[in-house]
Design a protein around this motif. Structure first.
Motif, PDB file in Angstrom:
ATOM      1  N   GLN A  98       0.836  -1.210   0.000  1.00  0.00           N
ATOM      2  CA  GLN A  98       0.000   0.000   0.000  1.00  0.00           C
ATOM      3  C   GLN A  98       0.869   1.258   0.000  1.00  0.00           C
ATOM      4  OE1 GLN A  98      -3.400  -0.109   2.839  1.00  0.00           O
ATOM      5  NE2 GLN A  98      -2.859  -2.278   3.096  1.00  0.00           N
ATOM      6  N   VAL A  99       1.939   1.232   0.805  1.00  0.00           N
ATOM      7  CA  VAL A  99       2.851   2.381   0.850  1.00  0.00           C
ATOM      8  C   VAL A  99       3.527   2.557  -0.502  1.00  0.00           C
ATOM      9  CG1 VAL A  99       5.014   3.237   1.855  1.00  0.00           C
ATOM     10  CG2 VAL A  99       3.239   2.269   3.333  1.00  0.00           C
ATOM     11  N   LEU A 100       3.912   1.465  -1.127  1.00  0.00           N
ATOM     12  CA  LEU A 100       4.530   1.523  -2.461  1.00  0.00           C
ATOM     13  C   LEU A 100       3.567   2.136  -3.471  1.00  0.00           C
ATOM     14  CD1 LEU A 100       6.752   0.804  -4.525  1.00  0.00           C
ATOM     15  CD2 LEU A 100       5.726  -1.500  -4.663  1.00  0.00           C
ATOM     16  N   ASN A 101       2.333   1.692  -3.454  1.00  0.00           N
ATOM     17  CA  ASN A 101       1.333   2.222  -4.387  1.00  0.00           C
ATOM     18  C   ASN A 101       1.101   3.720  -4.165  1.00  0.00           C
ATOM     19  OD1 ASN A 101       0.847  -0.160  -5.811  1.00  0.00           O
ATOM     20  ND2 ASN A 101      -0.719  -0.842  -4.354  1.00  0.00           N
ATOM     21  N   LEU A 102       1.065   4.136  -2.902  1.00  0.00           N
ATOM     22  CA  LEU A 102       0.880   5.568  -2.601  1.00  0.00           C
ATOM     23  C   LEU A 102       2.068   6.383  -3.098  1.00  0.00           C
ATOM     24  CD1 LEU A 102      -0.653   5.374   0.992  1.00  0.00           C
ATOM     25  CD2 LEU A 102      -1.807   6.085  -1.109  1.00  0.00           C
ATOM     26  N   ALA A 103       3.277   5.829  -2.957  1.00  0.00           N
ATOM     27  CA  ALA A 103       4.473   6.528  -3.451  1.00  0.00           C
ATOM     28  C   ALA A 103       4.423   6.675  -4.971  1.00  0.00           C
ATOM     29  CB  ALA A 103       5.729   5.768  -3.026  1.00  0.00           C
ATOM     30  N   VAL A 104       3.890   5.686  -5.659  1.00  0.00           N
ATOM     31  CA  VAL A 104       3.742   5.755  -7.114  1.00  0.00           C
ATOM     32  C   VAL A 104       2.698   6.805  -7.478  1.00  0.00           C
ATOM     33  CG1 VAL A 104       2.967   4.491  -9.167  1.00  0.00           C
ATOM     34  CG2 VAL A 104       4.510   3.386  -7.535  1.00  0.00           C
ATOM     35  N   ILE A 105       1.587   6.821  -6.758  1.00  0.00           N
ATOM     36  CA  ILE A 105       0.528   7.797  -7.027  1.00  0.00           C
ATOM     37  C   ILE A 105       1.040   9.226  -6.818  1.00  0.00           C
ATOM     38  CG2 ILE A 105      -1.705   8.669  -6.200  1.00  0.00           C
ATOM     39  CD1 ILE A 105      -2.428   5.735  -5.559  1.00  0.00           C
ATOM     40  N   ARG A 106       1.938   9.414  -5.828  1.00  0.00           N
ATOM     41  CA  ARG A 106       2.498  10.750  -5.555  1.00  0.00           C
ATOM     42  C   ARG A 106       3.691  11.059  -6.470  1.00  0.00           C
ATOM     43  NH1 ARG A 106       1.877   8.938   0.010  1.00  0.00           N
ATOM     44  NH2 ARG A 106       4.120   8.446  -0.031  1.00  0.00           N
ATOM     45  N   ASN A 107       3.962  10.154  -7.406  1.00  0.00           N
ATOM     46  CA  ASN A 107       5.082  10.311  -8.351  1.00  0.00           C
ATOM     47  C   ASN A 107       6.440  10.333  -7.648  1.00  0.00           C
ATOM     48  OD1 ASN A 107       3.485  10.432 -10.739  1.00  0.00           O
ATOM     49  ND2 ASN A 107       2.969  12.571 -10.233  1.00  0.00           N
ATOM     50  N   GLU A 108       6.521   9.733  -6.467  1.00  0.00           N
ATOM     51  CA  GLU A 108       7.800   9.622  -5.763  1.00  0.00           C
ATOM     52  C   GLU A 108       8.599   8.431  -6.294  1.00  0.00           C
ATOM     53  OE1 GLU A 108       5.963  11.398  -1.567  1.00  0.00           O
ATOM     54  OE2 GLU A 108       6.677   9.322  -1.690  1.00  0.00           O
ATOM     55  N   ILE A 109       7.879   7.475  -6.853  1.00  0.00           N
ATOM     56  CA  ILE A 109       8.498   6.296  -7.465  1.00  0.00           C
ATOM     57  C   ILE A 109       7.845   6.099  -8.823  1.00  0.00           C
ATOM     58  CG2 ILE A 109       8.799   3.782  -7.321  1.00  0.00           C
ATOM     59  CD1 ILE A 109       8.837   4.009  -4.310  1.00  0.00           C
ATOM     60  N   LYS A 110       8.652   5.828  -9.836  1.00  0.00           N
ATOM     61  CA  LYS A 110       8.093   5.578 -11.158  1.00  0.00           C
ATOM     62  C   LYS A 110       7.273   4.289 -11.125  1.00  0.00           C
ATOM     63  CE  LYS A 110      11.868   7.816 -13.688  1.00  0.00           C
ATOM     64  NZ  LYS A 110      12.943   7.631 -14.694  1.00  0.00           N
ATOM     65  N   LYS A 111       6.131   4.345 -11.785  1.00  0.00           N
ATOM     66  CA  LYS A 111       5.263   3.172 -11.756  1.00  0.00           C
ATOM     67  C   LYS A 111       5.900   1.957 -12.405  1.00  0.00           C
ATOM     68  CE  LYS A 111       2.490   4.129 -15.916  1.00  0.00           C
ATOM     69  NZ  LYS A 111       1.087   4.295 -16.413  1.00  0.00           N
ATOM     70  N   GLU A 112       6.856   2.192 -13.352  1.00  0.00           N
ATOM     71  CA  GLU A 112       7.521   1.055 -13.987  1.00  0.00           C
ATOM     72  C   GLU A 112       8.359   0.254 -12.990  1.00  0.00           C
ATOM     73  OE1 GLU A 112       7.573   4.137 -15.111  1.00  0.00           O
ATOM     74  OE2 GLU A 112       6.346   3.963 -16.943  1.00  0.00           O
ATOM     75  N   HIS A 113       8.756   0.927 -11.907  1.00  0.00           N
ATOM     76  CA  HIS A 113       9.553   0.240 -10.905  1.00  0.00           C
ATOM     77  C   HIS A 113       8.748  -0.846 -10.178  1.00  0.00           C
ATOM     78  CE1 HIS A 113      12.763   3.661 -10.503  1.00  0.00           C
ATOM     79  NE2 HIS A 113      12.909   2.912 -11.602  1.00  0.00           N
ATOM     80  N   LYS A 114       7.443  -0.775 -10.276  1.00  0.00           N
ATOM     81  CA  LYS A 114       6.608  -1.802  -9.636  1.00  0.00           C
ATOM     82  C   LYS A 114       6.850  -3.176 -10.261  1.00  0.00           C
ATOM     83  CE  LYS A 114       2.369  -0.986  -8.475  1.00  0.00           C
ATOM     84  NZ  LYS A 114       0.945  -0.613  -8.522  1.00  0.00           N
ATOM     85  N   LEU A 115       7.341  -3.174 -11.483  1.00  0.00           N
ATOM     86  CA  LEU A 115       7.650  -4.461 -12.127  1.00  0.00           C
ATOM     87  C   LEU A 115       8.743  -5.208 -11.379  1.00  0.00           C
ATOM     88  CD1 LEU A 115       7.604  -3.287 -15.873  1.00  0.00           C
ATOM     89  CD2 LEU A 115       5.892  -4.714 -14.718  1.00  0.00           C
TER      90      LEU A 115
END
Length: 264
Positions: free
Chosen positions: A85-102
């Motif tokens: 959940q924290v990872l997803n929130l960081a992606v939504i806030r553009n703190e982490i690129k969504k491609e990094h979720k791979l």
């Protein structure tokens, strides 16, 4: 007469054998069971009793371990879910690129938490996020916090260890149960032979007396539905009936004898 039923539990089997062995305390001429059966009971009882105790100990340990295991999987599931959940929130806030979720084997466009209801899924996704976080940090990313991956891994490793422990406990319980089961057939057969001997020994007694004598030797009886219970009155009625029959027969014999004398 009530019907008898062999013991259904291991503790009842043990109790029946102990009761049979107590018959040795009777006068030698009154013991209703052959000595060979009593000797076998004395040999088999400690062996069976020991196996039952080992099984009970193994089962109790498994139950206690299972409680810990449920706590451990619940903690692991919670921390894995929170991290995602924290990872997803960081992606939504553009703190982490969504491609990094791979790197975590998560879909970049799906911000839901994977299904973690099964043990397999907890093991799979726990390893996925641990590996993914390590790879992202190695690429220069900043570690996620609250929870950080180190804390997640602690609870994940505790869960994995408890899963191994639980499996060992289950195997131990299954093994000891199999050992107990391997003796049950002979124990049941031995109890049956002892009870057969007891009932045969007291077969000449009246119903209530036979019932009480057999019960004192350890035989377990059950009444059928609506079957009247045996009482001392049952035996008294039988005796009275026999007495009246004998008296009637004797009277008829006297009458016949008197008639013959009169004819002479």
């Amino acid at each position: 007469m009530p019907y008898r039923r062999l013991p259904k539990t291991d503790q009842a089997r043990i109790k029946s054998l102990e009761k049979a062995i107590e018959l040795e305390q009777m006068d030698m001429n009154e013991i209703p069971v052959p000595f060979r059966l009593l000797n076998e009971a004395k040999t088999q009882l400690p062996l069976f009793k020991n196996l039952v105790q080992l099984y009970n100990s193994a089962f109790e340990a498994q139950v206690a371990d299972s409680r810990k295991y449920q706590t451990n999987i619940r903690n692991a599931r919670m921390y894995i879910s929170h991290f995602i959940q924290v990872l997803n929130l960081a992606v939504i806030r553009n703190e982490i690129k969504k491609e990094h979720k791979l790197l975590y084997k998560l879909s970049p466009d799906d911000n839901t938490v994977p299904d973690l209801t099964s043990e397999t899924s907890v093991l799979e996704w726990g390893q996925n996020i641990i590996d993914g976080e390590l790879e992202r940090v190695n690429q220069g990313g900043i570690r996620l916090q609250n929870p950080n991956i180190a804390k997640v891994q602690v609870y994940y490793d505790i869960f994995k260890e408890s899963k191994v422990s639980q499996k060992i406990r289950q195997q131990s319980t299954a093994r000891t149960l199999q050992n107990v089961a391997s003796m049950r057939d002979r124990i049941d057969e031995l109890i049956k032979e002892i009870w057969d001997s007891v009932e045969a020994h007291y077969a000449g007694l009246l119903p209530y007396e036979r019932y009480m004598a057999c019960r004192q030797c350890g035989i377990i009886y059950y009444y059928r539905k609506r079957e009247p219970e045996l009482t001392p009155k049952v035996d008294k009625d039988i005796r009275d009936n026999i007495k009246s029959t004998l008296t009637l027969d004797f009277s008829e014999s006297d009458l016949a004898s008197s008639g013959n004398n009169a004819e002479e």
